[in-house]
Design an enzyme around this catalytic site. Structure first.
Site, PDB file in Angstrom:
ATOM      1  N   ASP A  63      53.694  -4.496  43.988  1.00 30.73           N
ATOM      2  CA  ASP A  63      54.960  -4.271  44.970  1.00 30.73           C
ATOM      3  C   ASP A  63      54.132  -4.008  46.305  1.00 30.73           C
ATOM      4  O   ASP A  63      54.677  -4.307  47.361  1.00 30.73           O
ATOM      5  CB  ASP A  63      55.678  -2.918  44.315  1.00 30.73           C
ATOM      6  CG  ASP A  63      57.047  -2.823  45.106  1.00 30.73           C
ATOM      7  OD1 ASP A  63      57.375  -3.640  45.747  1.00 30.73           O
ATOM      8  OD2 ASP A  63      57.313  -1.537  45.309  1.00 30.73           O
ATOM      9  N   TYR A  66      53.061  -6.970  47.855  1.00 32.58           N
ATOM     10  CA  TYR A  66      54.294  -7.708  48.343  1.00 32.58           C
ATOM     11  C   TYR A  66      54.591  -7.129  49.865  1.00 32.58           C
ATOM     12  O   TYR A  66      54.728  -7.971  50.701  1.00 32.58           O
ATOM     13  CB  TYR A  66      55.173  -7.628  47.494  1.00 32.58           C
ATOM     14  CG  TYR A  66      56.613  -8.456  48.093  1.00 32.58           C
ATOM     15  CD1 TYR A  66      56.867  -9.731  47.523  1.00 32.58           C
ATOM     16  CD2 TYR A  66      57.618  -7.791  48.452  1.00 32.58           C
ATOM     17  CE1 TYR A  66      57.911 -10.316  47.737  1.00 32.58           C
ATOM     18  CE2 TYR A  66      58.956  -8.278  48.801  1.00 32.58           C
ATOM     19  CZ  TYR A  66      58.984  -9.673  48.553  1.00 32.58           C
ATOM     20  OH  TYR A  66      60.119 -10.362  48.797  1.00 32.58           O
ATOM     21  N   SER A 106      69.380  -2.361  49.697  1.00 33.21           N
ATOM     22  CA  SER A 106      67.779  -2.005  49.677  1.00 33.21           C
ATOM     23  C   SER A 106      67.679  -0.939  50.713  1.00 33.21           C
ATOM     24  O   SER A 106      68.713  -0.513  51.218  1.00 33.21           O
ATOM     25  CB  SER A 106      67.085  -3.316  50.155  1.00 33.21           C
ATOM     26  OG  SER A 106      67.240  -4.552  49.112  1.00 33.21           O
ATOM     27  N   THR A 107      66.458  -0.600  50.557  1.00 29.69           N
ATOM     28  CA  THR A 107      66.165   0.535  51.671  1.00 29.69           C
ATOM     29  C   THR A 107      65.169   0.114  52.686  1.00 29.69           C
ATOM     30  O   THR A 107      64.443  -0.526  52.210  1.00 29.69           O
ATOM     31  CB  THR A 107      65.480   1.596  50.815  1.00 29.69           C
ATOM     32  OG1 THR A 107      66.545   1.979  49.539  1.00 29.69           O
ATOM     33  CG2 THR A 107      65.518   2.977  51.703  1.00 29.69           C
ATOM     34  N   LYS A 144      61.213   7.784  44.881  1.00 30.20           N
ATOM     35  CA  LYS A 144      61.763   6.422  44.924  1.00 30.20           C
ATOM     36  C   LYS A 144      61.317   5.970  43.438  1.00 30.20           C
ATOM     37  O   LYS A 144      60.115   5.416  43.480  1.00 30.20           O
ATOM     38  CB  LYS A 144      61.230   5.615  45.956  1.00 30.20           C
ATOM     39  CG  LYS A 144      61.802   4.463  45.991  1.00 30.20           C
ATOM     40  CD  LYS A 144      61.270   3.605  47.259  1.00 30.20           C
ATOM     41  CE  LYS A 144      61.807   1.994  47.247  1.00 30.20           C
ATOM     42  NZ  LYS A 144      61.477   1.407  46.131  1.00 30.20           N
ATOM     43  N   GLU A 191      68.098   4.025  38.230  1.00 30.20           N
ATOM     44  CA  GLU A 191      67.351   3.143  37.522  1.00 30.20           C
ATOM     45  C   GLU A 191      67.049   3.223  36.100  1.00 30.20           C
ATOM     46  O   GLU A 191      66.801   4.395  35.858  1.00 30.20           O
ATOM     47  CB  GLU A 191      66.196   3.202  38.501  1.00 30.20           C
ATOM     48  CG  GLU A 191      65.944   3.353  40.153  1.00 30.20           C
ATOM     49  CD  GLU A 191      65.296   2.035  40.632  1.00 30.20           C
ATOM     50  OE1 GLU A 191      64.570   1.345  39.847  1.00 30.20           O
ATOM     51  OE2 GLU A 191      65.507   1.955  41.962  1.00 30.20           O
ATOM     52  N   CYS A 391      23.612 -20.661  56.881  1.00 28.45           N
ATOM     53  CA  CYS A 391      24.910 -20.887  56.084  1.00 28.45           C
ATOM     54  C   CYS A 391      24.512 -21.070  54.618  1.00 28.45           C
ATOM     55  O   CYS A 391      23.428 -21.773  54.009  1.00 28.45           O
ATOM     56  CB  CYS A 391      25.390 -22.178  56.649  1.00 28.45           C
ATOM     57  SG  CYS A 391      26.994 -22.645  55.727  1.00 28.45           S
ATOM     58  N   CYS A 394      25.198 -24.925  53.619  1.00 25.71           N
ATOM     59  CA  CYS A 394      24.180 -25.817  54.082  1.00 25.71           C
ATOM     60  C   CYS A 394      22.856 -25.553  54.562  1.00 25.71           C
ATOM     61  O   CYS A 394      22.100 -26.314  54.810  1.00 25.71           O
ATOM     62  CB  CYS A 394      24.970 -26.708  55.200  1.00 25.71           C
ATOM     63  SG  CYS A 394      25.233 -25.700  56.731  1.00 25.71           S
ATOM     64  N   CYS A 407      29.031 -20.931  60.787  1.00 23.57           N
ATOM     65  CA  CYS A 407      28.060 -22.107  60.835  1.00 23.57           C
ATOM     66  C   CYS A 407      28.643 -23.329  61.558  1.00 23.57           C
ATOM     67  O   CYS A 407      29.904 -23.970  61.612  1.00 23.57           O
ATOM     68  CB  CYS A 407      28.119 -22.522  59.277  1.00 23.57           C
ATOM     69  SG  CYS A 407      27.212 -24.053  58.901  1.00 23.57           S
TER      70      CYS A 407
END
Length: 651
Positions: A63, A66, A106-107, A144, A191, A391, A394, A407
């Site tokens: 969460d 996200y 939602s909040t 929450k 909930e 690098c 390479c 590089c």
């Protein structure tokens, strides 16, 4: 890759993986540092899929990730995107869909004390308009809960759904689920949660996480023995918000002791909590402040990552990106944080490594929040850093460009070449089989350019270790990618010019043809809305670098659909209209139908907004999605109705 159960959740949510691709989705979830390379459409698709998986009990990212990383990126790019304005939908569970007794929004979220103070400022302004004394107002702070939102009216229990319509899941009470703290039914919103200590002791062996268990309580036709026991032991409960422990007091008291109050409320319960809810309790003020489509203005969720870990750095590994930047990756002693076992953390650049002393033996504080996952929050004990001079791919000498090690050997560096070739085929999107494994093998056999790949025969593929059938398939896919129609802006974006993603390519080619762009001056580019002077300088330099390869590939006869000066019949019913496709389509792929619509003068979006004219709904589209579109004034039409419009007929 996604598990079978995760794929089912995506299917149930009527989300089409085609917009991003399963492999690309999983890569961006594992490596958020690659978000810069994601198009806006890919980012939106990622958020929609991740939300469906999280709410379905099969999260692929946390969460916090996200919110702090992926959603924050969308806010930065498109602060007014519809995804940020509507309630994030819960998955559809078995049961009838019904109107909720009250809207469950939602909040709005805040991640700093400063954001909380700005919210309080808005409350103070609203209070003044009602001639109320702000200093006398009472604020309330509650935990929450991180569970499954539901509403109990005493007769029926509903999921939150899309905030207006939910699913009847009264069966969970019939299975024995109790209201927390011996509470009564009918206390409204709350909930479904499970005790954290009980989960760790009795369920962690059988369920990946608490959300996975909570989903099983709702979804399963017959509960397994572990869920039955958790319900019987009252470890799994429905917790109404009305009976949550809380702090109440004046604003001056709250802000004066903010950290202590937040920490105390956060840890009041033995349930997963991912923040605290702050709200004003004055009913008249609540009514006056009202709500958006997404959240109540009188309420705020304060979230932060309180969990950190101190860990020792084993070493720092340099990695070369497609652009040639050298990214420092700190290798760590494995540590579990926020539910994940971590052994690596990406530093921003080598200037940070030098300044902070991130080297073998350094002690760092790690947190899973911020813009990088995980984030190096502080260096507690510096150590001598080892900064590469060559690098890692390479061996070419590195140069400094501001804070970054670069590089400059872009034409011969294996990492840059391989990543660039893979990028070309991934963005082109009209071929299969040319992923990282194939490109790596081709590089090992001396293939260094995209045009060299197109010159390969089936026999040559076989000589490199590919099977006979696979070799022929690869050749067929190369033929397909040249002959199948593709937009010119997608073709240009596949070359990976810095700052020229899909959106900027389409914007540029709406004004100039592919043949003209290589002669554009910086002033020409700046004159186009959305391009800045600094960006224009980078773009013209990038175009000069890709010109030789571009000319060769153009000579292979790609079937390109021109954006600029497309003949548009302004009288066509789709001219000037904005469309969004959703669901399973049968008359062609989403890309094919989008091309046909654009050819008639339409615009095709990735998600529904108030500016959308038509939502073209194929099969397996949920009622929540179509109802939400109609509420925005969007005309929802079937695939057959779209085809009639495409042919110039009315519907």
């Amino acid at each position: 890759m996604l598990t079978d159960s995760q794929k089912i959740l995506v299917q149930q949510a009527a989300i089409d993986l085609e917009g991003i691709g399963e492999q690309r989705f999983c890569l961006l979830c594992r490596q958020p540092e690659l978000l810069d390379s994601a198009s806006d459409a890919e980012l939106v698709a990622l958020l929609q899929i991740a939300n469906a998986l999280y709410r379905g009990g099969e999260p692929i990212i946390s969460d916090a990730d996200y919110d702090f990383v992926y959603l924050a990126e969308l806010k930065k790019r498109q602060p007014d995107h519809p995804l940020l304005q509507d309630v994030e939908p819960e998955p559809a569970f078995a049961g009838k869909t019904v109107d909720l007794p009250t809207v469950m929004l939602s909040t709005d979220k805040a991640y700093s004390r400063e954001e909380v103070e700005r919210w309080a400022g808005r409350i103070e302004k609203a209070a003044q308009e009602l001639d109320k004394n702000f200093v006398e107002l009472i604020f309330k702070v509650t935990p929450k809960l991180d569970g499954y939102a539901a509403y109990d009216d005493g007769q029926m229990l509903y999921t939150r759904g899309d905030g207006r319509k939910g699913t009847d899941i009264t069966r969970v009470f019939e299975r024995g689920l109790q209201v927390a703290d011996h509470g009564q039914r009918g206390l409204g919103a709350g909930e479904i949660v499970v005790s954290r200590s009980y989960f760790d002791a009795n369920l962690a062996e059988f369920f990946d996480n608490a959300r996975n268990f909570q989903a099983s309580v709702i979804k399963e036709k017959e509960l397994d023995e572990h869920a039955e026991r958790a319900i019987a032991d009252h470890a799994a409960v429905f917790y109404p918000f009305a009976i949550l422990p809380c702090w109440t007091g004046l604003w001056v008291e709250l802000i004066a002791d903010f950290e202590t109050i937040i920490k105390d409320i956060w840890h009041k319960l033995d349930y997963d909590v991912d923040g605290v809810i702050l709200e004003i309790v004055d009913d008249q003020l609540k009514q006056a402040m009202g709500a958006t489509r997404h959240h109540h203005r009188w309420q705020l969720a304060y979230k932060e990552n309180l969990e950190t870990a101190e860990v020792t750095v084993i070493g720092v590994t340099p990695q070369t990106s497609r652009s040639g930047r050298i990214t420092p990756v700190a290798e760590l002693e494995p540590v579990r944080l926020s539910g994940a076992l971590l052994s690596r953390a990406t530093a921003h650049h080598y200037k940070m490594v030098l300044d902070k002393g991130i080297g073998p033996g350094a002690l760092i504080r790690l947190a899973r929040s911020g813009e990088v996952i995980p984030k190096i929050e502080a260096v507690l004990r510096p150590a001598e850093p080892a900064v590469p001079t060559a690098c890692p791919s390479c061996g070419h000498e590195l140069i400094w460009d501001n804070d970054y090690l670069i590089c400059p050997n872009n034409l011969e560096c294996p990492a840059q070449i391989s990543n660039s070739m893979e990028h070309f085929f991934r963005v082109l999107k009209n071929n299969d089989g040319f992923g990282a494994a194939t490109i790596k093998k081709l590089y090992e056999y001396g293939i260094r350019r995209v045009d060299a790949i197109y010159a390969l025969t089936a026999e040559q593929f076989e000589s490199m270790g590919f099977g006979p059938k696979q070799s022929q398939n690869l050749v067929d896919q190369l033929v397909r990618s040249r002959h199948e129609a593709i937009e010119d802006w997608r073709f240009l974006a596949s070359f990976g010019v810095f700052r020229m993603g899909l959106g900027n390519c389409e914007r540029l080619l709406a004004h100039y043809t592919l043949a003209e762009i290589f002669n554009l001056s910086e002033a020409d580019i700046v004159a186009i809305e959305g391009f800045a002077e600094k960006t224009a300088a980078v773009i013209t330099e990038g175009f000069a670098k890709i010109k030789p390869l571009f000319d060769i590939l153009m000579g292979l006869g790609f079937n390109l659909t021109a954006t600029q000066n497309q003949a548009t019949d302004n009288a066509h019913p789709l001219a000037g209209k904005t469309l969004v496709f959703t669901g399973t389509l049968h008359s062609g792929s989403r890309d094919e139908l989008s091309k046909q619509a654009k050819a008639k003068g339409a615009k095709v979006g990735g998600s529904v907004s108030a500016k959308t004219d038509y939502l073209v709904a194929g099969d397996n589209v949920g009622a929540n999605k179509t109802n939400a579109a109609r509420e925005k004034g969007v005309n929802v039409i079937s695939e057959q109705e779209f085809l009639k419009l495409l042919n110039g007929d009315g519907i």
